[in-house]
Design an enzyme around this catalytic site. Structure first.
Site, mmCIF file in Angstrom:
data_model
loop_
_atom_site.group_PDB
_atom_site.id
_atom_site.type_symbol
_atom_site.label_atom_id
_atom_site.label_comp_id
_atom_site.label_asym_id
_atom_site.label_seq_id
_atom_site.Cartn_x
_atom_site.Cartn_y
_atom_site.Cartn_z
ATOM 1 N N LYS A 35 5.944 12.485 -5.572
ATOM 2 C CA LYS A 35 5.618 11.580 -4.461
ATOM 3 C C LYS A 35 4.103 11.394 -4.369
ATOM 4 O O LYS A 35 3.345 12.165 -4.989
ATOM 5 C CB LYS A 35 6.173 12.148 -3.156
ATOM 6 C CG LYS A 35 5.589 13.500 -2.771
ATOM 7 C CD LYS A 35 6.315 14.096 -1.573
ATOM 8 C CE LYS A 35 5.749 15.451 -1.218
ATOM 9 N NZ LYS A 35 6.567 16.133 -0.185
ATOM 10 N N TYR A 264 -28.175 13.115 6.133
ATOM 11 C CA TYR A 264 -27.948 12.576 7.483
ATOM 12 C C TYR A 264 -27.854 13.691 8.514
ATOM 13 O O TYR A 264 -27.288 14.757 8.254
ATOM 14 C CB TYR A 264 -26.650 11.763 7.515
ATOM 15 C CG TYR A 264 -26.761 10.443 6.806
ATOM 16 C CD1 TYR A 264 -27.632 9.450 7.260
ATOM 17 C CD2 TYR A 264 -25.992 10.187 5.678
ATOM 18 C CE1 TYR A 264 -27.722 8.234 6.602
ATOM 19 C CE2 TYR A 264 -26.077 8.971 5.021
ATOM 20 C CZ TYR A 264 -26.946 7.995 5.484
ATOM 21 O OH TYR A 264 -27.036 6.801 4.839
HETATM 22 C C1 LIG Z 1 6.869 17.329 -0.857
HETATM 23 C C2 LIG Z 1 8.173 18.010 -0.827
HETATM 24 C C3 LIG Z 1 8.409 19.112 -1.652
HETATM 25 C C4 LIG Z 1 7.335 19.732 -2.525
HETATM 26 O O1 LIG Z 1 6.598 20.619 -1.730
HETATM 27 P P1 LIG Z 1 5.405 21.477 -2.386
HETATM 28 O O2 LIG Z 1 4.929 22.323 -1.261
HETATM 29 O O3 LIG Z 1 4.375 20.487 -2.812
HETATM 30 O O4 LIG Z 1 6.003 22.210 -3.507
HETATM 31 C C5 LIG Z 1 9.674 19.664 -1.655
HETATM 32 N N1 LIG Z 1 10.654 19.171 -0.863
HETATM 33 C C6 LIG Z 1 10.456 18.126 -0.042
HETATM 34 C C7 LIG Z 1 11.578 17.647 0.804
HETATM 35 C C8 LIG Z 1 9.215 17.515 0.014
HETATM 36 O O5 LIG Z 1 9.031 16.481 0.824
#
Ligand SMILES: *Cc1c(COP(=O)(O)O)cnc(C)c1O
Length: 376
Positions: A35, A264
């Protein structure tokens, strides 16, 4: 010459980290979670390192389409399921698996026309209170879903809120196990933290074992070389390699007298004479503006710190003790320093911590203006 900043995606590290997840859960099948454009690495670039996964898990139909366009014919799972009934047409066309977390998604499926029954995962809200059916309504949802002609396999899924911390997963595992114990189907419960911290040889917490179905773990952040439970453990502790390097060069140096300030807000004042370097990286590149004086950075592979506020296009680094550093010196903001796999590593988690955030956010926030290159 283009501005000297660039990001590298290390496909060999992705493959290494994925293999690490497999070793932690050898009897489970493995979703590579891609994702957010593979956590900022780019799905197309990351694919070369992740193709030994058993499936790809993501959120977005357009991203699913990109995974199919790469030639991947195996499982692709939508972790939030569909967002409206029309999405089910795309699901059928691309042969996607999808999460079902609410009654409306079951209604949409019941009205959907498809030649091939869908592979779904029914999600339980076992305590995180984002997505899923509460334990007391889970079995009714399962029975309704399982009876639909539009549905083939029904897997069982939940997600942990505290797999990385002291609360742990036990209360959620208990809630999930109590309701699902006698239901058939694959289980999928573990994110990276659960894979690394809570898993037995078959890829499931002990109290979920022994149901006979295949299981799936969902490896996200560990795949990209960041420790899910930093600073309790770092990536090296878990045997993970950084999959992203952000690097640039020094474009100027300044000699400071005592009392001179930097950047800054004059947020840093020199207490003594010192030399600083100006690196071509700022918050418009995705470097966190909240990283204050003292954030770790590598110059020519040697560890030093930032000084003063991060500006849009530049940040300053302390060159005390680095007399050889000058214009053109390589600056590693995170990831691998010069010298290849034997060289110094600056964990993205250490930079994130200095900015009050987590490695996940930094990799996902890499800015579009930074050129990215895949290297093995
Ligand atoms: C993003 C996600 C994961 C992966 O989680 P990590 O902590 O990056 O391993 C697993 N299950 C779901 C439902 C997620 O949304």
């Amino acid at each position: 010459m283009p501005r000297p900043i660039e990001a590298l995606v290390h496909t060999g590290a992705l493959a290494h980290n994925l293999a690490r997840a497999r070793r932690a859960a050898p009897d489970a099948r493995l979703w590579a979670v891609v994702k957010a454009d593979a956590y900022g690495h780019g799905i197309e670039r990351a694919y070369a390192g992740l193709r030994r996964a058993d499936g790809f898990a993501l959120l977005d139909l357009a991203e699913a389409e990109r995974v199919r366009a790469l030639g991947w014919r195996g499982p692709v799972l939508l972790l939030e399921g569909v967002f409206e009934p029309r999405d089910l047409e795309v699901v059928s066309r691309l042969d996607l698996w999808h999460t079902v977390h609410c009654t409306e998604q079951i209604d949409w499926l019941a009205a959907h026309r498809t030649a091939d029954p869908h592979h779904v995962f029914l999600k339980m809200n076992s305590g995180m209170n984002r997505l899923g059916f509460r334990p007391e309504s889970y079995r009714a949802a399962w029975a309704r879903l399982n009876a639909l002609p539009q549905v083939g396999e029904v897997g069982l899924m939940t997600h942990f809120a505290d797999a990385d911390g002291p609360r742990g997963i036990e209360p959620q595992v208990r809630a999930f196990a109590a309701v699902t114990r006698d239901l058939p189907g694959e289980r999928s419960v573990a994110n990276s933290a659960a894979i690394l911290r809570h898993h037995g040889a078959d890829g499931l917490p002990g109290s979920l074992r022994g149901h006979g179905a295949g299981d799936w773990v969902r490896a996200g952040i560990m795949t990209y070389g960041s420790a899910p439970d930093f600073p309790e453990h770092d990536a090296a502790h878990w045997g993970l390699e950084p999959a992203m390097t952000l690097r640039t060069r020094l474009i100027a140096t300044q000699q400071l007298e005592p009392g001179d300030t930097v950047g800054y807000g004059s947020a840093f004042a020199a207490e003594r004479a010192m030399r600083i370097g100006i690196a071509a990286c700022g918050y418009a590149d995705g470097y966190p503006r909240h990283a204050g004086t003292g954030t770790p950075v590598l110059v020519d592979g040697m560890r030093t710190t930032t000084v003063g506020r991060v500006s849009m296009d530049m940040l300053a680094v302390d060159l005390s003790g680095l007399p050889g550093a000058g214009i053109g010196s390589e600056v590693t903001l995170w990831g691998r320093g010069p010298g290849g796999s034997g060289g110094a590593v600056l964990p993205i988690d250490a930079v994130a911590r200095a900015a009050g955030t987590i490695g996940y956010e930094l990799m996902c926030a890499l800015a579009r203006r930074v050129p990215v290159r895949a290297v093995d």
